[in-house]
Design a protein around this motif. Structure first.
Motif, PDB file in Angstrom:
ATOM      1  N   GLY A 261       0.704  -1.135   0.017  1.00 53.81           N
ATOM      2  CA  GLY A 261      -0.004  -0.055  -0.167  1.00 53.81           C
ATOM      3  C   GLY A 261       0.865   1.156  -0.180  1.00 53.81           C
ATOM      4  N   THR A 262       1.875   1.291   0.905  1.00 54.71           N
ATOM      5  CA  THR A 262       2.527   2.443   1.319  1.00 54.71           C
ATOM      6  C   THR A 262       3.602   2.686  -0.052  1.00 54.71           C
ATOM      7  OG1 THR A 262       4.220   1.326   2.458  1.00 54.71           O
ATOM      8  CG2 THR A 262       2.211   2.499   3.403  1.00 54.71           C
ATOM      9  N   ALA A 263       4.045   1.797  -0.591  1.00 60.80           N
ATOM     10  CA  ALA A 263       5.007   2.060  -1.907  1.00 60.80           C
ATOM     11  C   ALA A 263       4.382   2.496  -3.105  1.00 60.80           C
ATOM     12  CB  ALA A 263       5.733   0.590  -2.260  1.00 60.80           C
ATOM     13  N   TRP A 264       3.039   2.144  -3.496  1.00 58.69           N
ATOM     14  CA  TRP A 264       2.550   2.560  -4.589  1.00 58.69           C
ATOM     15  C   TRP A 264       1.083   2.914  -4.589  1.00 58.69           C
ATOM     16  CZ3 TRP A 264      -0.877   1.378  -8.583  1.00 58.69           C
ATOM     17  CH2 TRP A 264      -0.718   1.931  -9.661  1.00 58.69           C
ATOM     18  N   LEU A 265       0.419   2.104  -4.017  1.00 60.97           N
ATOM     19  CA  LEU A 265      -1.094   1.947  -4.152  1.00 60.97           C
ATOM     20  C   LEU A 265      -1.556   3.380  -3.519  1.00 60.97           C
ATOM     21  CD1 LEU A 265      -3.882   0.563  -5.132  1.00 60.97           C
ATOM     22  CD2 LEU A 265      -3.697  -0.614  -2.920  1.00 60.97           C
ATOM     23  N   LEU A 266      -1.463   3.486  -2.188  1.00 55.20           N
ATOM     24  CA  LEU A 266      -2.108   4.543  -1.538  1.00 55.20           C
ATOM     25  C   LEU A 266      -1.582   6.003  -1.968  1.00 55.20           C
ATOM     26  CD1 LEU A 266      -2.490   3.209   1.984  1.00 55.20           C
ATOM     27  CD2 LEU A 266      -4.097   2.857   0.172  1.00 55.20           C
ATOM     28  N   PRO A 267      -0.326   6.156  -2.222  1.00 55.05           N
ATOM     29  CA  PRO A 267       0.218   7.321  -2.723  1.00 55.05           C
ATOM     30  C   PRO A 267      -0.567   7.686  -3.920  1.00 55.05           C
ATOM     31  CG  PRO A 267       1.867   6.115  -2.335  1.00 55.05           C
ATOM     32  CD  PRO A 267       0.663   5.372  -1.839  1.00 55.05           C
ATOM     33  N   THR A 268      -0.537   6.901  -5.002  1.00 58.90           N
ATOM     34  CA  THR A 268      -1.071   6.927  -6.270  1.00 58.90           C
ATOM     35  C   THR A 268      -2.705   7.228  -6.215  1.00 58.90           C
ATOM     36  OG1 THR A 268       0.588   5.623  -7.131  1.00 58.90           O
ATOM     37  CG2 THR A 268      -1.062   5.810  -8.581  1.00 58.90           C
ATOM     38  N   ALA A 269      -3.223   6.377  -5.350  1.00 58.98           N
ATOM     39  CA  ALA A 269      -4.762   6.574  -5.266  1.00 58.98           C
ATOM     40  C   ALA A 269      -5.278   7.992  -4.827  1.00 58.98           C
ATOM     41  CB  ALA A 269      -5.389   5.770  -4.056  1.00 58.98           C
ATOM     42  N   HIS A 270      -4.269   8.633  -3.932  1.00 53.80           N
ATOM     43  CA  HIS A 270      -4.560  10.053  -3.255  1.00 53.80           C
ATOM     44  C   HIS A 270      -4.318  10.912  -4.634  1.00 53.80           C
ATOM     45  CE1 HIS A 270      -2.942  13.593  -1.206  1.00 53.80           C
ATOM     46  NE2 HIS A 270      -4.122  13.591  -0.613  1.00 53.80           N
ATOM     47  N   LEU A 271      -3.025  10.817  -5.284  1.00 49.74           N
ATOM     48  CA  LEU A 271      -2.759  11.737  -6.507  1.00 49.74           C
ATOM     49  C   LEU A 271      -4.037  11.495  -7.540  1.00 49.74           C
ATOM     50  CD1 LEU A 271       1.048  11.090  -6.748  1.00 49.74           C
ATOM     51  CD2 LEU A 271      -0.145  13.082  -6.064  1.00 49.74           C
ATOM     52  N   ARG A 272      -4.400  10.271  -7.756  1.00 50.48           N
ATOM     53  CA  ARG A 272      -5.628  10.247  -8.990  1.00 50.48           C
ATOM     54  C   ARG A 272      -6.788  10.956  -8.518  1.00 50.48           C
ATOM     55  NH1 ARG A 272      -3.339  11.223 -12.483  1.00 50.48           N
ATOM     56  NH2 ARG A 272      -5.344  10.647 -13.699  1.00 50.48           N
ATOM     57  N   LEU A 273      -7.176  10.782  -7.155  1.00 51.19           N
ATOM     58  CA  LEU A 273      -8.306  11.211  -6.653  1.00 51.19           C
ATOM     59  C   LEU A 273      -8.126  12.821  -6.718  1.00 51.19           C
ATOM     60  CD1 LEU A 273     -11.005  10.937  -5.198  1.00 51.19           C
ATOM     61  CD2 LEU A 273      -9.817  11.183  -2.914  1.00 51.19           C
TER      62      LEU A 273
END
Length: 260
Positions: free
Chosen positions: A152-164
């Motif tokens: 989550g912390t390496a890619w999924l969550l920060p990318t989800a934040h940026l895409r939102l």
């Protein structure tokens, strides 16, 4: 206002940061003050990718969640595939092409989920999406190659934040951030730091509070929404500020070969 609904729950040269940067819509429109906005807290996670809860909702039961299990499974599968390619005789171009193709599909899925949240938010009067104030950056290659990287912390969550934030800008929705400290441990009803021993549940330890036990993601989303209003933040505050080293490091150091 709509009727609330609930739902069950490197080798590559790319730049998730540029693709998801805010376009300057974080400031509140002059014609509408902060008190007139409908804050909609959006908690990000792996089990539930996005969990949205508006501040005026009397309890958490109408929060709207989009599951993240499928994306997590796809990331796991991509990691296994890249490991197999690296261990075999695949050339650089083959690995790059595979990762780019899979990454594009993951981004499309994230955008679909973000649009669903924006559709939900758009039904409220003067909505503003409120997320944690994080400084995390996506590093897909770290997740694919570093055995210590967190999915989550390496890619999924920060990318989800940026895409939102990027999709919110497309919708003309305001996006704001609030302090992250204790947002997943604070009770939205009374402000007490509660018990989150089980990953998916939160229990308020205040015997006089009506909240008792709720889904942790729903509680966190409600807390984020409340933190948007200075005069409506929870009463409890820890006796000391959160030390810098207590905030989990999000990403391994980047290198020139990292795919963001």
């Amino acid at each position: 206002m709509r009727t609330e609904r609930s739902r069950g729950n490197e080798y590559c040269s790319t730049d998730d940061g540029i693709a998801g940067q805010s376009t300057g819509r974080e400031n509140t429109p002059a014609a509408t003050g902060r008190a007139d906005r409908t804050a909609i807290g959006v908690d990000l996670g792996e089990h539930n990718l996005y969990t949205a809860c508006p501040s005026p909702m009397p309890d958490w039961k109408g929060a709207y969640a989009i599951p993240g299990d499928d994306l997590c499974a796809r990331l796991d599968a991509l990691r296994d595939r890249v490991a197999a390619l690296l261990a075999g005789d695949a050339d650089r171009e083959t690995i790059v092409a595979h990762v780019r193709h899979r990454r594009a599909a993951l981004l499309a899925a994230l955008d679909d989920a973000a649009r669903e949240i924006c559709d939900y938010a758009s039904a409220y009067d003067h909505p503003v999406l409120v997320t944690e104030d994080s400084h995390y950056e996506p590093d897909l290659w770290a997740w694919l190659t570093d055995p210590n990287a967190h999915r989550g912390t390496a890619w999924l969550l920060p990318t989800a934040h940026l895409r939102l934030r990027a999709v919110a800008a497309e919708y003309g929705l305001e996006a704001a951030t609030v302090p992250v400290a204790y947002s997943s441990q604070e009770c939205h009803g009374c402000g007490t730091i509660g018990d989150r021993r089980l990953h998916q549940t939160f229990r308020c330890t205040n015997p006089d509070c009506r909240v008792d036990t709720v889904y942790a993601d729903y509680n966190a989303a409600k807390v984020l929404a409340q933190r948007y209003y200075p005069n409506q933040r929870c009463a409890y505050r820890p006796p000391r500020s959160l030390a810098t080293d207590e905030r989990a490091a999000f990403v391994a150091p980047r290198s020139d070969a990292v795919d963001r």
